[in-house]
Every structure is written in C-alpha cells, then in structure tokens.
Scaffold this motif. Sequence first.
Motif, mmCIF file in Angstrom:
data_model
loop_
_atom_site.group_PDB
_atom_site.id
_atom_site.type_symbol
_atom_site.label_atom_id
_atom_site.label_comp_id
_atom_site.label_asym_id
_atom_site.label_seq_id
_atom_site.Cartn_x
_atom_site.Cartn_y
_atom_site.Cartn_z
ATOM 1 N N PRO A 174 0.784 -1.194 0.001
ATOM 2 C CA PRO A 174 -0.069 0.156 -0.054
ATOM 3 C C PRO A 174 0.777 1.211 0.099
ATOM 4 O O PRO A 174 0.374 2.310 -0.227
ATOM 5 C CB PRO A 174 -0.677 -0.370 1.293
ATOM 6 N N ARG A 175 2.178 1.038 0.163
ATOM 7 C CA ARG A 175 3.103 2.447 0.130
ATOM 8 C C ARG A 175 3.453 2.901 -1.274
ATOM 9 O O ARG A 175 3.881 3.867 -1.640
ATOM 10 C CB ARG A 175 4.129 2.106 0.962
ATOM 11 N N LEU A 176 2.958 1.942 -2.342
ATOM 12 C CA LEU A 176 3.110 2.206 -3.574
ATOM 13 C C LEU A 176 1.654 2.593 -4.269
ATOM 14 O O LEU A 176 1.025 1.797 -4.173
ATOM 15 C CB LEU A 176 3.557 1.002 -4.710
ATOM 16 N N SER A 177 1.272 3.812 -4.304
ATOM 17 C CA SER A 177 0.232 4.357 -4.756
ATOM 18 C C SER A 177 0.115 4.672 -6.248
ATOM 19 O O SER A 177 0.761 5.134 -7.097
ATOM 20 C CB SER A 177 0.026 5.737 -4.114
ATOM 21 N N ARG A 178 -1.232 4.038 -6.748
ATOM 22 C CA ARG A 178 -1.625 4.631 -8.517
ATOM 23 C C ARG A 178 -2.330 5.887 -8.124
ATOM 24 O O ARG A 178 -1.934 6.592 -9.060
ATOM 25 C CB ARG A 178 -2.523 3.609 -8.787
ATOM 26 N N ALA A 179 -3.036 6.233 -7.195
ATOM 27 C CA ALA A 179 -3.756 7.552 -7.012
ATOM 28 C C ALA A 179 -2.646 8.679 -7.054
ATOM 29 O O ALA A 179 -2.762 9.730 -7.755
ATOM 30 C CB ALA A 179 -4.472 7.573 -5.682
ATOM 31 N N ALA A 180 -1.436 8.508 -6.425
ATOM 32 C CA ALA A 180 -0.456 9.585 -6.320
ATOM 33 C C ALA A 180 0.206 9.660 -7.586
ATOM 34 O O ALA A 180 0.710 10.727 -7.787
ATOM 35 C CB ALA A 180 0.526 9.074 -5.285
#
Length: 404
Positions: free
Chosen positions: A60-66
């Motif tokens: 979860p520390r890798l974000s698509r939204a960001a």
Amino acid sequence: MSTPQDLDVYPFPGSSIRGPDPRFARLREQQPVVRVHTEGGVDAWLVTRYEDCRALSADPRLSRAAACGEGAPRVGGTMHTTPEMIISLDHPEHSRLRKLVAGAFTLRRVEQMRPQIKGVVDEMLDEMQGKGAPIDLVAQLCLPLPLVVIGDLLGVPGAELQVFEKWARAFATVDERAGGEDSLAAMGKLAEYIVGLIAEKRAKPGNDMLSELIAARDNDDKLSEPELVTFGFTLIGAGFDTTACQLANSILAMIEHHRPQWNALVENPDRIPAAVEEMLRHINLFATDTTGFPRVAIADIDVAGVTIRAGDAVLLALSSANRDERVFPNADTFDHARDPNPHLSFGHGLHYCLGKHLARLEMELVFEGLIARFPGLRLAVPEDELPWYQGEINHMLKALPVTW
C-alpha cells in the motif's frame, strides 16, 4: 544507487512478443532496482525481479492515485489515466468500485459462460472456413471475439462496440512528442460514447452489467456520475484490448516460433489450459515490459538494498519478472506443460486483473477451435511483413494473415 543509469531511455527498444529487452536479464542479476530516465523526462525506479515485483504490487506504500492526481510526475512510456478511473484508485475507493462488478467475473460465473462463448468462437471459425484462406485472424477472430463477449456482459451489441475500438486504440497509444494530447482526446471520445450508452440504458434498463451499475448510481448512490462513465469505458477497453492483443500474439508465436508445441497440442488438446498459462507467461504482451501504469511511493520503501523515497515514481517490470530463473527454471524456454506457473501477467494485489478468468477462457476456446479445425495453420506472409501498431502499451498486430 540513486543516479539514473545509462541504459537507454525507458521504455527500452528491445522488447518484442519473444520477451523483454535482453538487458533485463542483467538487471535482475546486478541491479534489480535501478533508476532510469523515461521518455517523459522523469526518472523512475525500475523493478525487475519476480519477488520484488510481486511484493510491491501488493504494497500500500506504492500508490496508483499519487501517480494520477494533479501534479503527479509524468512518467514516459505510460498511460494517461484520470483520477476517478478504477485503475487510478487506491483502497478503499478501488475496493468500493471493484465490489460492484466482481461477482460477474468469478470463476463460477465465467464457467457458466463457456457454452455461450464457445458458440461465438464456433460461429467465427465457421465463417473463416467458409471464406477460405488466406484470412486475417485479427479481423476475423482476435478482435471481434472479446468485443462480442464484453458487449454481451455490458448489454451493448458487439457490432456497435466496433466504433469504440478506434478510440480505445488511440487512448492506449503513448506519444511523448504530442504530450499525450491524442490519448487524452480519445479518452474524451470514449467518455462521450459511454454517456450516450448510459442515457439509453436509463431509458430502457436490461439484465446486464451496465444497467446494474446505473442502478447502483441512481438508486443506491454507490458511485458518482463521473465514476460511472469512466467505469463503463474502462470495463470495455480492458475487456477487449488486452485479450485481443494476447490472442493475436499467442497465435503468431505458437505457429511461427513454437511449432513443436503447437503440434503437441494438436496431439493432446487436453494440455491447452496449461499451455495457455505458459503463453501468458512467456509470450510478452507488454510493449513497455510493464503494464504501463506507474506508481508513486507515499512512504520510504527499502527493497533489494535500495531505498525508494516518498514521491519517487516506480515501474514494475512484469515481463522481466516472468523470466526470473529463481521462479521459472529455464525461463527463456517455452514449456507448454510448465507446472507450477505462478506468472504475474495478470498482476498481483489490489489491482489483480478482474477479468483474468474470462481472458483465460477465451484463449482456451480459441486454441481448442483452431487446433481442432486448422491443425496446419500457418502464416500466409513472411513474419517480417506483419504490420504492428507503434507506441502502444501492448504489442498489437494490425493484421495476422494466415492460411492452412
């Protein structure tokens, strides 16, 4: 190591359906997490080993939204997606939308579709036999089949969806020189098309997925109007484009590059399901060697002796992961009986492909039909004369002329 490496600008030019660029093998051994320059001018971390790609896909520390919001880094060789698209969302927003349609894509529901889809395949192969050789398999089978299948699910005639195909193709094309403007314009056309479909379905609902999504919007307020529109064209695009590409690439590879394995399937068609899994692993779909969707770290992450800092862009090289000898012995060899075969072609984690069972079924039925009816299937032109789309996220043939 934080300095971008002199590896050519990503995406590397040596990728084909035969596999990722050869330099990925060296990166897996020497620099499994490395900084690269991208066509968009932004540096990104490229992750190449299976274990790391699988773990980071679910982190979860890798974000698509960001990677999709305002001010996000523009990573070259990747798709433009808007923030409200399901492929642009993190948990819990992604999970909320996914739950609305997940039931239609379970293994049990997909297996119930087997007779219907087999009927469509048989009808297309009947027509192919009637026309005679040579024939273009992209136009005859690989493209129309997934269009008809996703059209049935959504309650839209497959023939009507053919107008959708050209805009979906433009949306999936990456042209850094144009700044992605053509892709964004195509996205607008797709949205306009779906708005019209939604209006028709609101006036006359049916027993289909699009009508159910409209009801979830209008009656239960489970998604916004922009989410409804983008959900609609994302489902259509994802439901046909990748399957069409993988079908054409796999047929080409099997009849031209892996003829002994094709002949083995002719003799033992019960091996087709296992062979399809190996096609998904070995026959490279991704022209960028990733899915084309970057992620951005929202916290520091330590992986393979490297620290990825919050705010850094990350690319997960799934094609490279699928050739990792640590997981797949003799990984560069096509083995139609490979078992186990835990490939990452459908991704992993939150964004694990929703249509994986449907794609597998379509591929199995196509190869069952082709092998039974056309065991001598072969190219009608030299391979180097085959036309390919350029600049796409996926390797995609414009035509596949065959004879038998």
